[in-house]
Design a protein around this motif. Structure first.
Motif, PDB file in Angstrom:
ATOM      1  N   LEU A  37       0.824  -1.211   0.000  1.00  0.00           N
ATOM      2  CA  LEU A  37       0.000   0.000   0.000  1.00  0.00           C
ATOM      3  C   LEU A  37       0.862   1.266   0.000  1.00  0.00           C
ATOM      4  O   LEU A  37       0.520   2.264  -0.629  1.00  0.00           O
ATOM      5  CB  LEU A  37      -0.922   0.004   1.214  1.00  0.00           C
ATOM      6  CG  LEU A  37      -2.078  -1.004   1.210  1.00  0.00           C
ATOM      7  CD1 LEU A  37      -2.804  -0.971   2.547  1.00  0.00           C
ATOM      8  CD2 LEU A  37      -3.042  -0.708   0.082  1.00  0.00           C
ATOM      9  N   SER A  38       1.972   1.191   0.703  1.00  0.00           N
ATOM     10  CA  SER A  38       2.845   2.361   0.830  1.00  0.00           C
ATOM     11  C   SER A  38       3.464   2.747  -0.500  1.00  0.00           C
ATOM     12  O   SER A  38       3.588   3.931  -0.823  1.00  0.00           O
ATOM     13  CB  SER A  38       3.945   2.073   1.856  1.00  0.00           C
ATOM     14  OG  SER A  38       3.385   1.721   3.103  1.00  0.00           O
ATOM     15  N   ASN A  41       0.856   4.568  -2.509  1.00  0.00           N
ATOM     16  CA  ASN A  41       0.621   5.927  -2.021  1.00  0.00           C
ATOM     17  C   ASN A  41       1.773   6.861  -2.384  1.00  0.00           C
ATOM     18  O   ASN A  41       1.561   8.029  -2.708  1.00  0.00           O
ATOM     19  CB  ASN A  41       0.404   5.931  -0.510  1.00  0.00           C
ATOM     20  CG  ASN A  41      -0.075   7.279  -0.013  1.00  0.00           C
ATOM     21  OD1 ASN A  41      -1.222   7.672  -0.245  1.00  0.00           O
ATOM     22  ND2 ASN A  41       0.807   8.014   0.644  1.00  0.00           N
ATOM     23  N   TYR A  74      -1.907   9.764   2.765  1.00  0.00           N
ATOM     24  CA  TYR A  74      -3.192   9.176   2.342  1.00  0.00           C
ATOM     25  C   TYR A  74      -3.771   9.996   1.194  1.00  0.00           C
ATOM     26  O   TYR A  74      -4.854  10.551   1.271  1.00  0.00           O
ATOM     27  CB  TYR A  74      -4.165   9.097   3.529  1.00  0.00           C
ATOM     28  CG  TYR A  74      -4.324  10.385   4.302  1.00  0.00           C
ATOM     29  CD1 TYR A  74      -5.478  11.159   4.182  1.00  0.00           C
ATOM     30  CD2 TYR A  74      -3.322  10.849   5.151  1.00  0.00           C
ATOM     31  CE1 TYR A  74      -5.638  12.350   4.871  1.00  0.00           C
ATOM     32  CE2 TYR A  74      -3.464  12.039   5.849  1.00  0.00           C
ATOM     33  CZ  TYR A  74      -4.628  12.776   5.702  1.00  0.00           C
ATOM     34  OH  TYR A  74      -4.771  13.969   6.385  1.00  0.00           O
ATOM     35  N   ILE A 103      -6.188   4.375   1.058  1.00  0.00           N
ATOM     36  CA  ILE A 103      -5.642   4.359   2.416  1.00  0.00           C
ATOM     37  C   ILE A 103      -6.145   5.613   3.116  1.00  0.00           C
ATOM     38  O   ILE A 103      -5.870   6.725   2.668  1.00  0.00           O
ATOM     39  CB  ILE A 103      -4.100   4.397   2.399  1.00  0.00           C
ATOM     40  CG1 ILE A 103      -3.539   3.296   1.491  1.00  0.00           C
ATOM     41  CG2 ILE A 103      -3.538   4.282   3.809  1.00  0.00           C
ATOM     42  CD1 ILE A 103      -2.102   3.517   1.096  1.00  0.00           C
ATOM     43  N   ARG A 107      -5.436   4.578   8.804  1.00  0.00           N
ATOM     44  CA  ARG A 107      -4.632   3.464   8.286  1.00  0.00           C
ATOM     45  C   ARG A 107      -3.216   3.926   7.984  1.00  0.00           C
ATOM     46  O   ARG A 107      -2.240   3.206   8.251  1.00  0.00           O
ATOM     47  CB  ARG A 107      -5.294   2.900   7.020  1.00  0.00           C
ATOM     48  CG  ARG A 107      -4.530   1.757   6.351  1.00  0.00           C
ATOM     49  CD  ARG A 107      -4.489   0.535   7.223  1.00  0.00           C
ATOM     50  NE  ARG A 107      -3.872  -0.582   6.527  1.00  0.00           N
ATOM     51  CZ  ARG A 107      -3.006  -1.407   7.081  1.00  0.00           C
ATOM     52  NH1 ARG A 107      -2.645  -1.259   8.345  1.00  0.00           N
ATOM     53  NH2 ARG A 107      -2.494  -2.415   6.395  1.00  0.00           N
ATOM     54  N   SER A 108      -3.067   5.119   7.435  1.00  0.00           N
ATOM     55  CA  SER A 108      -1.735   5.631   7.114  1.00  0.00           C
ATOM     56  C   SER A 108      -0.911   5.821   8.387  1.00  0.00           C
ATOM     57  O   SER A 108       0.285   5.527   8.417  1.00  0.00           O
ATOM     58  CB  SER A 108      -1.841   6.945   6.346  1.00  0.00           C
ATOM     59  OG  SER A 108      -2.255   8.009   7.181  1.00  0.00           O
TER      60      SER A 108
END
Length: 507
Positions: A37-38, A41, A74, A103, A107-108
């Motif tokens: 996910l990172s 982003n 995010y 995200i 969550r971030s």
């Protein structure tokens, strides 16, 4: 700017980011699962920051929508929410046929804290900034010193592999383990690989009276020869009317830099104290002209910075590779000096694979122009392993980018790392005056307060290092109540409460 115009322009940016999701997905598929996910982003953030967003901020703030300024961690969630609000203000329903993976803020925040806990081997729920301390040589003999450092708040012990031997470092680790066991503390070991040492070679000039001079006197306008040749240096000689007859000469520890230097390149010595420009080049040496001086003498083993030069030096030296087995056996975190490119990251990872190590934390030290320019690429490649971080090595970096730009560059590194949910180490000269003299400057107290934006703060050694740790810990505890990354948490202010009481008493 009208609400309708705001919405259209921001929707165009949103659509651009969504159109690039295929690239984001590809990057995510190459990342370690913890950074999937990172990595997405981070790519979205790079797309967002390819636009000049200044036109939007005042108009959004007038409408009570200011979160676009703090959307690093995010991006798509934040942009979506801004568009929803703008549609709501126009009495329209927000319609979105896209369904990208999003995200949110919470969550971030969880991801940033999780990655920091993984890198620094912290317990679940332990989220305060770590304090890293460079161990002095005395740590090899003085367990009590290590105990005091730990009691005051040292969580990471840094061993600089540029100085000392494996025997000395092993003694430090042995003493540290004893102190940890005695105090029941979980202190981690961070080892810094040296990387290539770009320094002046030994200077020993015989004077006419038979004495040895270990420095070369310089003034603005002087010419200096940097050479590959073995030399102990040569001083300038002036004739009548102050005319230069013989140019001063000095060798360099890494002759390869002579090949890389070109005319008009800038050369800094001794942490930027001496500045020069290359005016000519030969196969064995280059001639430089001194343009600025804050120190009138150049001596042995002084650092050389080449901010405009494309260096062909390897980031991982033969000596670094030789020390990797020792590092993998004894360190929790490895500091990678002089990293500049994706290839540098790949080289280290291959060497770690040869040592059968997949768990050691890796911190990429951003200390030159090329590393900063390639930061997003370094992060994307770095995210192929689980435990990574970034160190803002502000000493060399300030010389490379210019002292007037270091605050700006420092902030950009923080923003990009926040977008990637990657922990940051704030390093170089934190409470330096306090550690060395026992008395802090007001400026360094302010600097230490700003360091709360990072996940770790590094202190260098000094006679008053115990006092520096104690002070830094107090500052961090106070500031953490007010701030997460660059966001204010809006804790209740005593000054506000007391002022209200004052006005109520007047009534």
């Amino acid at each position: 700017m009208k609400v309708t115009v705001l919405e259209k322009r921001l929707r165009d940016i949103y659509d651009h980011i969504v159109r690039e999701e295929e690239v984001a997905e590809k990057l995510a598929s190459n990342a370690h699962k913890d950074y999937r996910l990172s990595s997405k982003n981070l790519y979205r953030y790079l797309l967002l920051r390819s636009y000049d967003l200044r036109d939007f901020h005042d108009s959004l703030s007038e409408l009570g929508i200011s979160s676009l300024r703090t959307s690093e961690a995010y991006v798509l969630s934040n942009l979506t929410n801004v568009l929803k609000l703008l549609n709501l203000l126009q009495g329209k329903a927000y319609i979105n046929t896209d369904n990208p993976e999003i995200i949110g803020y919470k969550r971030s925040k969880e991801l940033i804290r999780k990655h920091a806990r993984n890198l620094f081997k912290k317990a679940e729920g332990e989220n305060s900034a770590e304090i890293m301390v460079t161990l002095p040589n005395e740590a090899a003999d003085d367990i009590e010193l290590l105990s005091r450092l730990i009691k005051e708040g040292m969580k990471i012990a840094r061993i600089n592999l540029s100085h000392g031997t494996e025997e000395v470092w092993s003694k430090m680790i042995q003493n540290l383990n004893e102190a940890k066991k005695k105090l029941g503390s979980n202190v981690k070991v961070y080892m810094d690989l040296s990387g290539p040492k770009i320094r002046t070679s030994k200077i020993e000039i015989k004077t006419s009276d038979g004495k040895i001079k270990e420095s070369i006197g310089l003034k603005v306008g002087d010419h200096l020869i940097l050479t590959k040749r073995d030399t102990l240096g040569k001083k300038s000689i002036y004739g009548k009317a102050n005319q230069l007859i013989q140019k001063a000469e000095v060798g360099v520890l890494l002759p390869e830099i002579i090949n890389d230097l070109e005319e008009n390149d800038i050369v800094y010595f001794d942490d930027g104290m001496i500045k020069a420009v290359v005016i000519s080049k030969k196969s064995e040496d280059v001639e430089i002209k001194i343009t600025e001086l804050y120190k009138s003498k150049l001596s042995s083993s002084k650092g050389i910075n080449l901010p405009l030069t494309k260096l062909s030096l390897p980031s991982l030296t033969d000596r670094d590779i030789e020390l990797l087995p020792f590092v993998c056996k004894n360190a929790d975190i490895l500091g990678y000096s002089f990293v500049r490119t994706v290839a540098d990251v790949q080289k280290l990872y291959k060497e770690l694979e040869k040592n059968h190590n997949t768990t050691i934390g890796v911190v990429f030290k951003i200390e030159n122009n090329e590393a900063f320019d390639n930061l997003p690429l370094i992060l994307m490649e770095g995210m192929k392993r689980k435990n990574i971080g970034i160190m803002i090595a502000r000493g060399d970096l300030a010389v490379e980018v210019g002292f007037e730009r270091i605050s700006e560059i420092q902030n950009q590194i923080l923003w990009i790392c926040e977008a990637a949910h990657i922990p940051v180490i704030w390093a170089t000269q934190v409470l330096d005056n306090l550690a060395k003299t026992g008395l802090p400057t007001r400026a360094e107290i302010t600097d230490a307060a700003h360091s709360v934006q990072a996940e770790c703060v590094m202190l260098n050694k000094g006679p008053f290092i115990v006092d520096a740790i104690r002070t830094l810990k107090k500052i961090l505890l106070r500031m953490e109540a007010h701030t997460f990354k660059k966001k204010s948490s809006l804790r209740a202010l005593n000054v506000a409460i007391n002022s209200i009481k004052h006005y109520k008493n007047i009534e």
